[in-house]
Write a protein that holds these residues in place. Structure first.
Motif, short mmCIF file in Angstrom:
data_model
loop_
_atom_site.label_atom_id
_atom_site.label_comp_id
_atom_site.label_asym_id
_atom_site.label_seq_id
_atom_site.Cartn_x
_atom_site.Cartn_y
_atom_site.Cartn_z
N PRO A 1 -4.00 79.83 -35.14
CA PRO A 1 -3.21 79.66 -33.90
C PRO A 1 -3.14 78.19 -33.48
CG PRO A 1 -4.83 81.43 -33.67
CD PRO A 1 -5.16 80.72 -34.94
N GLU A 2 -2.03 77.81 -32.88
CA GLU A 2 -1.84 76.43 -32.42
C GLU A 2 -2.89 76.03 -31.40
OE1 GLU A 2 2.36 77.82 -33.57
OE2 GLU A 2 0.58 78.67 -32.62
N TRP A 3 -3.29 76.98 -30.53
CA TRP A 3 -4.20 76.60 -29.46
C TRP A 3 -5.59 76.20 -29.97
CZ3 TRP A 3 -8.55 79.62 -28.76
CH2 TRP A 3 -8.51 80.93 -29.27
N ILE A 4 -5.92 76.63 -31.19
CA ILE A 4 -7.18 76.18 -31.79
C ILE A 4 -7.14 74.67 -32.00
CG2 ILE A 4 -8.66 76.35 -33.83
CD1 ILE A 4 -8.82 78.83 -32.19
N GLY A 5 -5.95 74.15 -32.28
CA GLY A 5 -5.77 72.71 -32.49
C GLY A 5 -5.26 72.00 -31.25
N ASN A 6 -5.51 72.57 -30.06
CA ASN A 6 -5.14 71.95 -28.78
C ASN A 6 -3.63 71.80 -28.59
OD1 ASN A 6 -7.76 71.62 -27.65
ND2 ASN A 6 -8.09 69.85 -29.00
N GLU A 7 -2.89 72.79 -29.07
CA GLU A 7 -1.47 72.87 -28.77
C GLU A 7 -1.16 74.26 -28.22
OE1 GLU A 7 0.90 69.94 -31.80
OE2 GLU A 7 0.38 71.94 -32.55
N ILE A 8 -0.21 74.31 -27.27
CA ILE A 8 0.21 75.59 -26.69
C ILE A 8 1.59 75.91 -27.24
CG2 ILE A 8 0.31 76.95 -24.58
CD1 ILE A 8 -0.83 74.46 -23.11
N ALA A 9 1.69 77.00 -28.00
CA ALA A 9 2.97 77.35 -28.61
C ALA A 9 3.63 78.48 -27.84
CB ALA A 9 2.74 77.77 -30.06
N PHE A 10 4.94 78.37 -27.70
CA PHE A 10 5.71 79.40 -27.00
C PHE A 10 6.90 79.81 -27.87
CE2 PHE A 10 3.77 76.65 -23.81
CZ PHE A 10 3.12 77.56 -23.00
N TYR A 11 7.22 81.07 -27.82
CA TYR A 11 8.39 81.56 -28.55
C TYR A 11 9.20 82.46 -27.63
CZ TYR A 11 11.29 83.35 -32.33
OH TYR A 11 12.37 83.68 -33.12
N LYS A 12 10.33 81.94 -27.20
CA LYS A 12 11.23 82.68 -26.32
C LYS A 12 10.50 83.19 -25.07
CE LYS A 12 14.44 84.20 -29.94
NZ LYS A 12 15.10 85.36 -30.59
N GLU A 13 9.87 82.26 -24.35
CA GLU A 13 9.14 82.64 -23.14
C GLU A 13 9.75 81.95 -21.93
OE1 GLU A 13 4.92 83.19 -23.25
OE2 GLU A 13 4.86 82.73 -25.39
N ASN A 14 9.67 82.64 -20.77
CA ASN A 14 10.27 82.11 -19.55
C ASN A 14 9.35 81.06 -18.91
OD1 ASN A 14 8.36 83.45 -17.76
ND2 ASN A 14 9.43 85.34 -18.30
N ILE A 15 9.88 80.36 -17.93
CA ILE A 15 9.15 79.24 -17.34
C ILE A 15 7.87 79.69 -16.64
CG2 ILE A 15 10.50 79.29 -15.19
CD1 ILE A 15 10.18 76.20 -15.13
N ARG A 16 7.89 80.89 -16.04
CA ARG A 16 6.70 81.34 -15.33
C ARG A 16 5.54 81.58 -16.30
NH1 ARG A 16 4.98 79.81 -10.88
NH2 ARG A 16 3.13 79.46 -12.14
N SER A 17 5.85 82.12 -17.46
CA SER A 17 4.82 82.32 -18.48
C SER A 17 4.28 80.99 -18.98
CB SER A 17 5.38 83.12 -19.66
OG SER A 17 5.74 84.42 -19.27
N ILE A 18 5.17 80.02 -19.12
CA ILE A 18 4.75 78.69 -19.57
C ILE A 18 3.81 78.04 -18.55
CG2 ILE A 18 5.58 76.36 -20.10
CD1 ILE A 18 8.19 77.74 -21.08
N LEU A 19 4.20 78.09 -17.27
CA LEU A 19 3.37 77.48 -16.23
C LEU A 19 2.03 78.19 -16.08
CD1 LEU A 19 6.03 76.73 -13.44
CD2 LEU A 19 5.17 75.23 -15.27
N ASP A 20 2.02 79.51 -16.25
CA ASP A 20 0.75 80.26 -16.19
C ASP A 20 -0.20 79.78 -17.27
OD1 ASP A 20 1.62 81.75 -14.07
OD2 ASP A 20 2.16 83.52 -15.25
N GLU A 21 0.32 79.55 -18.47
CA GLU A 21 -0.53 79.11 -19.57
C GLU A 21 -1.02 77.70 -19.36
OE1 GLU A 21 -2.86 79.90 -22.59
OE2 GLU A 21 -1.40 81.38 -21.88
N VAL A 22 -0.18 76.84 -18.82
CA VAL A 22 -0.59 75.46 -18.52
C VAL A 22 -1.70 75.46 -17.46
CG1 VAL A 22 0.16 73.25 -17.53
CG2 VAL A 22 1.62 74.44 -19.19
N GLU A 23 -1.58 76.35 -16.48
CA GLU A 23 -2.63 76.46 -15.46
C GLU A 23 -3.96 76.85 -16.09
OE1 GLU A 23 -0.43 77.77 -11.31
OE2 GLU A 23 -0.88 79.33 -12.79
N ARG A 24 -3.93 77.78 -17.03
CA ARG A 24 -5.17 78.22 -17.69
C ARG A 24 -5.77 77.11 -18.54
NH1 ARG A 24 -2.64 83.50 -17.67
NH2 ARG A 24 -1.25 82.88 -19.37
N GLN A 25 -4.92 76.41 -19.29
CA GLN A 25 -5.44 75.40 -20.21
C GLN A 25 -6.02 74.18 -19.48
OE1 GLN A 25 -5.74 75.71 -23.51
NE2 GLN A 25 -4.83 77.76 -23.45
N TYR A 26 -5.42 73.82 -18.35
CA TYR A 26 -5.85 72.61 -17.64
C TYR A 26 -6.64 72.92 -16.36
CZ TYR A 26 -2.85 69.89 -20.75
OH TYR A 26 -2.28 69.29 -21.85
#
Length: 299
Positions: A222-247
């Motif tokens: 998975p990308e997140w193992i290498g400190n990258e967050i990968a998205f595939y056809k995801e809406n902005i709210r899902s993206i922001l939720d993941e950024v909140e978790r990672q940071y």
């Protein structure tokens, strides 16, 4: 009663001739005669009561066994220690185990069969150590990467679906209404609602709001193992939720959610770059109002 009286007089040689004749004619006479002959030679000596009392008093009384107080304390402490040891063992083996990864962190741990699990930020796993080799079952909230040791069936249960494997490497993500499974090695069986899908090396499947989404995988982990967050056809709210978790931050979006779906990657170790990519993609302006809070406004 008459018979008993005659027997007593006979033993004392006190029967009259007529009574003796009557007693000898009785059917039990021969038995009584033999008994009298056998006991005639027995003698009972005189009882010397004074000698017996002196003998009893002269004997030493056995001293009562006394256990020192400190020995009692040692025995009690040992018993408490054994009890505590048993309770500790039961807590570790029988009570469900929980592993968590807080926001902004990742956690790596091993299961009882040496299977390795990497938990992504804001995720949790629950499992039981007891009889693990025969019942390799755990519950996942969030996202995790698994390197499963060979053995019996291995199950990952989420609130959205279940993944079943034997020995393999795979990633499971269950966030809100989005369920993603990627197989990096071996085979995995995915159960989602009434759908069952078998994935092999390099294959993945995603579901969102009950619908299957076609995805493509060309990675070894998975990308997140290498400190990258990968998205595939995801809406902005899902993206922001993941950024909140990672940071481990809070993001406020002061604009209507766009319907545009994002496919791409964000860095998980460079917040400024991640915010710039989001701002450019969705035409937003990012403002950091405090150390842990970001506001996105529409341009």
């Amino acid at each position: 009663m008459k018979k008993d009286r005659l027997l007593a007089k006979w033993l004392n040689d006190d029967l009259s001739p007529d009574e003796l004749a009557e007693f000898e004619a009785s059917p039990d006479f021969e038995k009584y005669r033999k008994l009298k002959d056998y006991t005639a030679h027995l003698e009972v000596g005189d009882l010397d009561e004074n000698a017996m009392l002196s003998n009893i008093l002269s004997q030493k009384k056995a001293a009562p066994k006394v256990v020192p107080l400190y020995k009692k304390w040692v025995f009690r402490a040992a018993a408490i220690f054994v009890l505590a040891l048993g309770i500790t063992f039961a807590m570790k083996v029988l009570v469900p185990q929980t592993e968590t990864a807080d926001f902004g962190k990742k956690t790596t741990f091993s299961l009882p069969d040496n299977s390795e699990v990497v938990l992504n930020s804001g995720s949790e796993i629950n499992y039981k150590k007891w009889n693990w080799d025969n019942n390799r079952h755990l519950e996942l909230k969030g996202e995790a990467y698994f390197r499963v040791a060979k053995g019996r069936k291995f199950e990952v249960q989420t609130n959205l679906g279940k993944v079943t494997v034997l020995g393999t490497q795979f990633n499971v993500k269950a966030r809100k209404n989005r369920f993603d499974v990627v197989c990096f090695e071996g085979r995995v069986k995915v159960n989602y609602a009434d759908t069952q899908i078998l994935l092999t090396h390099g294959q993945s499947v995603s579901f969102e709001n009950g619908k299957q989404i076609k995805t493509v995988v060309s990675l070894t982990q998975p990308e997140w193992i290498g400190n990258e967050i990968a998205f595939y056809k995801e809406n902005i709210r899902s993206i922001l939720d993941e950024v909140e978790r990672q940071y481990d931050i809070t993001i406020e979006l002061n604009t209507k959610d766009t319907t545009s779906l994002f496919t791409g990657k964000l860095p998980a170790n460079d917040l400024n770059t991640a915010l710039q990519i989001i701002s450019t993609t969705y035409h937003l302006e990012a403002k950091q109002v405090s150390k842990n809070k970001i506001i996105f406004d529409g341009k």
